[in-house]
Design a protein around this motif. Sequence first.
Motif, PDB file in Angstrom:
ATOM      1  N   LEU A   1       0.835  -1.203   0.000  1.00 54.18           N
ATOM      2  CA  LEU A   1       0.000   0.000   0.000  1.00 54.18           C
ATOM      3  C   LEU A   1       0.869   1.252   0.000  1.00 54.18           C
ATOM      4  O   LEU A   1       0.585   2.215  -0.702  1.00 54.18           O
ATOM      5  CB  LEU A   1      -0.926  -0.016   1.225  1.00 54.18           C
ATOM      6  CG  LEU A   1      -1.768   1.257   1.434  1.00 54.18           C
ATOM      7  CD1 LEU A   1      -2.682   1.487   0.243  1.00 54.18           C
ATOM      8  CD2 LEU A   1      -2.580   1.151   2.719  1.00 54.18           C
ATOM      9  N   ARG A   2       1.941   1.239   0.790  1.00 55.74           N
ATOM     10  CA  ARG A   2       2.838   2.406   0.814  1.00 55.74           C
ATOM     11  C   ARG A   2       3.460   2.626  -0.556  1.00 55.74           C
ATOM     12  O   ARG A   2       3.565   3.757  -1.033  1.00 55.74           O
ATOM     13  CB  ARG A   2       3.930   2.209   1.853  1.00 55.74           C
ATOM     14  CG  ARG A   2       4.880   3.400   1.948  1.00 55.74           C
ATOM     15  CD  ARG A   2       5.872   3.264   3.053  1.00 55.74           C
ATOM     16  NE  ARG A   2       6.812   2.181   2.797  1.00 55.74           N
ATOM     17  CZ  ARG A   2       7.914   1.978   3.518  1.00 55.74           C
ATOM     18  NH1 ARG A   2       8.167   2.757   4.543  1.00 55.74           N
ATOM     19  NH2 ARG A   2       8.721   0.993   3.247  1.00 55.74           N
ATOM     20  N   TRP A   3       3.850   1.539  -1.223  1.00 55.62           N
ATOM     21  CA  TRP A   3       4.425   1.657  -2.576  1.00 55.62           C
ATOM     22  C   TRP A   3       3.385   2.238  -3.536  1.00 55.62           C
ATOM     23  O   TRP A   3       3.674   3.115  -4.343  1.00 55.62           O
ATOM     24  CB  TRP A   3       4.884   0.283  -3.048  1.00 55.62           C
ATOM     25  CG  TRP A   3       5.325   0.275  -4.490  1.00 55.62           C
ATOM     26  CD1 TRP A   3       6.535   0.635  -4.990  1.00 55.62           C
ATOM     27  CD2 TRP A   3       4.524  -0.107  -5.626  1.00 55.62           C
ATOM     28  NE1 TRP A   3       6.558   0.510  -6.343  1.00 55.62           N
ATOM     29  CE2 TRP A   3       5.337   0.056  -6.772  1.00 55.62           C
ATOM     30  CE3 TRP A   3       3.229  -0.559  -5.768  1.00 55.62           C
ATOM     31  CZ2 TRP A   3       4.884  -0.230  -8.052  1.00 55.62           C
ATOM     32  CZ3 TRP A   3       2.777  -0.845  -7.050  1.00 55.62           C
ATOM     33  CH2 TRP A   3       3.582  -0.686  -8.174  1.00 55.62           C
ATOM     34  N   ALA A   4       2.144   1.762  -3.429  1.00 64.70           N
ATOM     35  CA  ALA A   4       1.084   2.263  -4.296  1.00 64.70           C
ATOM     36  C   ALA A   4       0.839   3.744  -4.047  1.00 64.70           C
ATOM     37  O   ALA A   4       0.554   4.513  -4.976  1.00 64.70           O
ATOM     38  CB  ALA A   4      -0.203   1.471  -4.067  1.00 64.70           C
ATOM     39  N   MET A   5       0.944   4.169  -2.769  1.00 65.66           N
ATOM     40  CA  MET A   5       0.791   5.585  -2.453  1.00 65.66           C
ATOM     41  C   MET A   5       1.838   6.420  -3.170  1.00 65.66           C
ATOM     42  O   MET A   5       1.536   7.474  -3.724  1.00 65.66           O
ATOM     43  CB  MET A   5       0.915   5.811  -0.948  1.00 65.66           C
ATOM     44  CG  MET A   5      -0.276   5.332  -0.139  1.00 65.66           C
ATOM     45  SD  MET A   5       0.099   5.421   1.611  1.00 65.66           S
ATOM     46  CE  MET A   5       0.510   7.140   1.778  1.00 65.66           C
TER      47      MET A   5
ATOM     48  N   VAL B   1      -4.814   0.333  -8.759  1.00 65.51           N
ATOM     49  CA  VAL B   1      -4.382  -0.330  -7.527  1.00 65.51           C
ATOM     50  C   VAL B   1      -5.011   0.350  -6.320  1.00 65.51           C
ATOM     51  O   VAL B   1      -5.506  -0.311  -5.394  1.00 65.51           O
ATOM     52  CB  VAL B   1      -2.841  -0.304  -7.426  1.00 65.51           C
ATOM     53  CG1 VAL B   1      -2.381  -0.835  -6.075  1.00 65.51           C
ATOM     54  CG2 VAL B   1      -2.228  -1.131  -8.544  1.00 65.51           C
ATOM     55  N   MET B   2      -5.022   1.698  -6.324  1.00 68.32           N
ATOM     56  CA  MET B   2      -5.583   2.423  -5.190  1.00 68.32           C
ATOM     57  C   MET B   2      -7.086   2.177  -5.059  1.00 68.32           C
ATOM     58  O   MET B   2      -7.615   2.076  -3.950  1.00 68.32           O
ATOM     59  CB  MET B   2      -5.303   3.918  -5.338  1.00 68.32           C
ATOM     60  CG  MET B   2      -3.827   4.285  -5.237  1.00 68.32           C
ATOM     61  SD  MET B   2      -3.108   3.901  -3.629  1.00 68.32           S
ATOM     62  CE  MET B   2      -3.783   5.208  -2.635  1.00 68.32           C
ATOM     63  N   ASP B   3      -7.801   2.058  -6.191  1.00 67.77           N
ATOM     64  CA  ASP B   3      -9.232   1.768  -6.131  1.00 67.77           C
ATOM     65  C   ASP B   3      -9.480   0.402  -5.502  1.00 67.77           C
ATOM     66  O   ASP B   3     -10.405   0.226  -4.686  1.00 67.77           O
ATOM     67  CB  ASP B   3      -9.838   1.819  -7.537  1.00 67.77           C
ATOM     68  CG  ASP B   3      -9.912   3.244  -8.067  1.00 67.77           C
ATOM     69  OD1 ASP B   3      -9.803   4.185  -7.249  1.00 67.77           O
ATOM     70  OD2 ASP B   3     -10.065   3.411  -9.292  1.00 67.77           O
ATOM     71  N   ALA B   4      -8.652  -0.587  -5.895  1.00 68.84           N
ATOM     72  CA  ALA B   4      -8.799  -1.926  -5.319  1.00 68.84           C
ATOM     73  C   ALA B   4      -8.463  -1.916  -3.833  1.00 68.84           C
ATOM     74  O   ALA B   4      -9.140  -2.563  -3.016  1.00 68.84           O
ATOM     75  CB  ALA B   4      -7.900  -2.913  -6.064  1.00 68.84           C
ATOM     76  N   GLN B   5      -7.427  -1.144  -3.463  1.00 68.68           N
ATOM     77  CA  GLN B   5      -7.046  -1.066  -2.060  1.00 68.68           C
ATOM     78  C   GLN B   5      -8.121  -0.349  -1.234  1.00 68.68           C
ATOM     79  O   GLN B   5      -8.341  -0.668  -0.065  1.00 68.68           O
ATOM     80  CB  GLN B   5      -5.705  -0.332  -1.931  1.00 68.68           C
ATOM     81  CG  GLN B   5      -4.513  -1.091  -2.478  1.00 68.68           C
ATOM     82  CD  GLN B   5      -4.260  -2.375  -1.716  1.00 68.68           C
ATOM     83  OE1 GLN B   5      -4.442  -2.441  -0.504  1.00 68.68           O
ATOM     84  NE2 GLN B   5      -3.859  -3.415  -2.430  1.00 68.68           N
ATOM     85  N   ARG B   6      -8.802   0.626  -1.851  1.00 65.06           N
ATOM     86  CA  ARG B   6      -9.867   1.324  -1.148  1.00 65.06           C
ATOM     87  C   ARG B   6     -10.956   0.343  -0.705  1.00 65.06           C
ATOM     88  O   ARG B   6     -11.415   0.375   0.440  1.00 65.06           O
ATOM     89  CB  ARG B   6     -10.470   2.411  -2.037  1.00 65.06           C
ATOM     90  CG  ARG B   6     -11.673   3.128  -1.402  1.00 65.06           C
ATOM     91  CD  ARG B   6     -12.307   4.093  -2.389  1.00 65.06           C
ATOM     92  NE  ARG B   6     -11.440   5.219  -2.669  1.00 65.06           N
ATOM     93  CZ  ARG B   6     -11.386   6.329  -1.941  1.00 65.06           C
ATOM     94  NH1 ARG B   6     -12.156   6.456  -0.862  1.00 65.06           N
ATOM     95  NH2 ARG B   6     -10.576   7.312  -2.269  1.00 65.06           N
TER      96      ARG B   6
ATOM     97  N   ILE C   1      -5.434   9.283   3.154  1.00 64.55           N
ATOM     98  CA  ILE C   1      -4.237   8.533   2.744  1.00 64.55           C
ATOM     99  C   ILE C   1      -3.926   8.829   1.276  1.00 64.55           C
ATOM    100  O   ILE C   1      -2.777   9.090   0.901  1.00 64.55           O
ATOM    101  CB  ILE C   1      -4.451   7.025   2.965  1.00 64.55           C
ATOM    102  CG1 ILE C   1      -4.574   6.722   4.461  1.00 64.55           C
ATOM    103  CG2 ILE C   1      -3.303   6.222   2.365  1.00 64.55           C
ATOM    104  CD1 ILE C   1      -4.917   5.278   4.765  1.00 64.55           C
ATOM    105  N   ASP C   2      -4.958   8.803   0.425  1.00 67.73           N
ATOM    106  CA  ASP C   2      -4.760   9.028  -1.006  1.00 67.73           C
ATOM    107  C   ASP C   2      -4.250  10.442  -1.272  1.00 67.73           C
ATOM    108  O   ASP C   2      -3.356  10.670  -2.096  1.00 67.73           O
ATOM    109  CB  ASP C   2      -6.081   8.787  -1.729  1.00 67.73           C
ATOM    110  CG  ASP C   2      -5.898   8.707  -3.243  1.00 67.73           C
ATOM    111  OD1 ASP C   2      -4.751   8.511  -3.679  1.00 67.73           O
ATOM    112  OD2 ASP C   2      -6.887   8.836  -3.972  1.00 67.73           O
ATOM    113  N   LYS C   3      -4.818  11.425  -0.570  1.00 67.90           N
ATOM    114  CA  LYS C   3      -4.377  12.808  -0.737  1.00 67.90           C
ATOM    115  C   LYS C   3      -2.926  12.979  -0.306  1.00 67.90           C
ATOM    116  O   LYS C   3      -2.137  13.657  -0.968  1.00 67.90           O
ATOM    117  CB  LYS C   3      -5.280  13.740   0.073  1.00 67.90           C
ATOM    118  CG  LYS C   3      -4.915  15.215  -0.055  1.00 67.90           C
ATOM    119  CD  LYS C   3      -5.859  16.078   0.769  1.00 67.90           C
ATOM    120  CE  LYS C   3      -5.484  17.548   0.632  1.00 67.90           C
ATOM    121  NZ  LYS C   3      -6.383  18.415   1.442  1.00 67.90           N
TER     122      LYS C   3
END
Length: 498
Positions: free
Chosen positions: A31-35, A42-47, A72-74
């Motif tokens: 998740l940190r890497w995706a951030m 990836v972020m939509d799936a993680q959400r 987190i996304d912001k």
Amino acid sequence: AETYGIFIYQEQVMQAAQVLAGYSLGEADFLRWAMGKKIQAVMDAQRQRFVEGCRAISSIEPGRANELFDLIDKFAGYGFNKSHAAAYALLSYQTGWLKAHYSEEFYAASMCFDMHQSEKLAVFVDDARRFPGKPGGIAILPPSMNASEAEFTVEQTDNGHAVRYALAGMRNVGEKAMEAIAADRAARGPFESLKDLFERLPKGALNSRGLEALAAAGALDEFEPDRAKVYANAELLLAVADAAERERSSGQHGLFGGDAQPAEALRLKPVEPWSRAERMAKERETYGFYFSAHPVEAYRLVASANGARSYASLMTGGAFTSGRSNAVMAAMVEKVTKGTTRKGKPFVRADFSDSSGQFSAACFEDNLVESFLRWAEDATCILLQVELDSPSPDEPPRITVRSGTPLAKVTSEARMLLTLEVLDEAGLEALKVELEDEGGTGEVQATVHTGLGNNPTVRLGRAFHLDGELAERLASAPGLAKVELTTRRGGSHLKLVA
């Protein structure tokens, strides 16, 4: 975010994902890497995983879980962890130390880094010449075929050190070509004349545009101070270089009749010398800014005495926040376009420049429209009363001209008003140092942040000597904000506070 333990560091975001939504260590790291990458799919799936995990693990409703994930996304758009912040802090300290103790080397290196961006070079040159640590600032020497390298260098002079302008720092001049010319000079000695320079010129090192640029910039002044003559004879000089190259290629020597005969001087066709305005216009075309001296510099003292600040300092010196403020500027009118508002009233949009940069501004004052058209034709230097309007601190302000007076007609120091906000004790100390000397006619009003809920505005006095340079120093001082220097009109209703 504070309620559920979402903190500003990415490592703690990983911990929050593990605690709130049941992520494993590896998944949280992913998740940190995706951030950092901000991969939307990836972020939509993680959400979705995060929302479901928050409900199952921590009994957090989907609405609140989505709000947390939005944070987190912001943050992923621009988030520094502690080690990153520490590295930048160290770099800032090292850079500041170099600028303070090795200022010439600092400016030369900085200008090398931005050598092909004339807008940044203009700011560096102006900033160096205003450098407060040396009387008169840091000297920026003009380019020279016998002294300059392809890049910016530091040179020993009779008065200390100076930055020598790069041969490749002008438009239409190639860096590789200038490196070849500098290498020949280092191997065979300085060039003795224009003839010697062009006979030794490496093959293909210069075309007509490059030669014209060097002439306009003053790089050939040591051989022929009449820049117009060199500029007009570019084709002749390049023909000499081509003939010398053919002689070298054929193995023949003595371009002008053999080595035993005396050297024949070049006969350049005479032309009308450039006027000062033409010479400066050619400099600007070559450098991208006025190098020798911007026309406004001739009025620098009277402009500063009337509160004028440079364009660059207003854009970068903390002079504005969101909203509107006033300022005084000194600039040359370069181009004006006349228009009509929706209500049918005339207005102008003008292009200006000072020694630190170029900018555009609108003027809606009916009585100034025709004046601006005339000032543009004559390239007149103007003292401007302007309004800065910025939608937010992150955006440069729009500039609107409220009044203007030709600097040639401004002869005396105006009665100035300096307003500012004092945020803490450091600001008080900076103010005390800068306002020690009285004896002028300027008034200072300070809004003091007390931390008690009320921020009183007090008048510190009406006998200070105020100018644009003082305002620029205060704008960059710690503990001070919203520094604004304008012409004082009317009386003051504030009580003098000791």
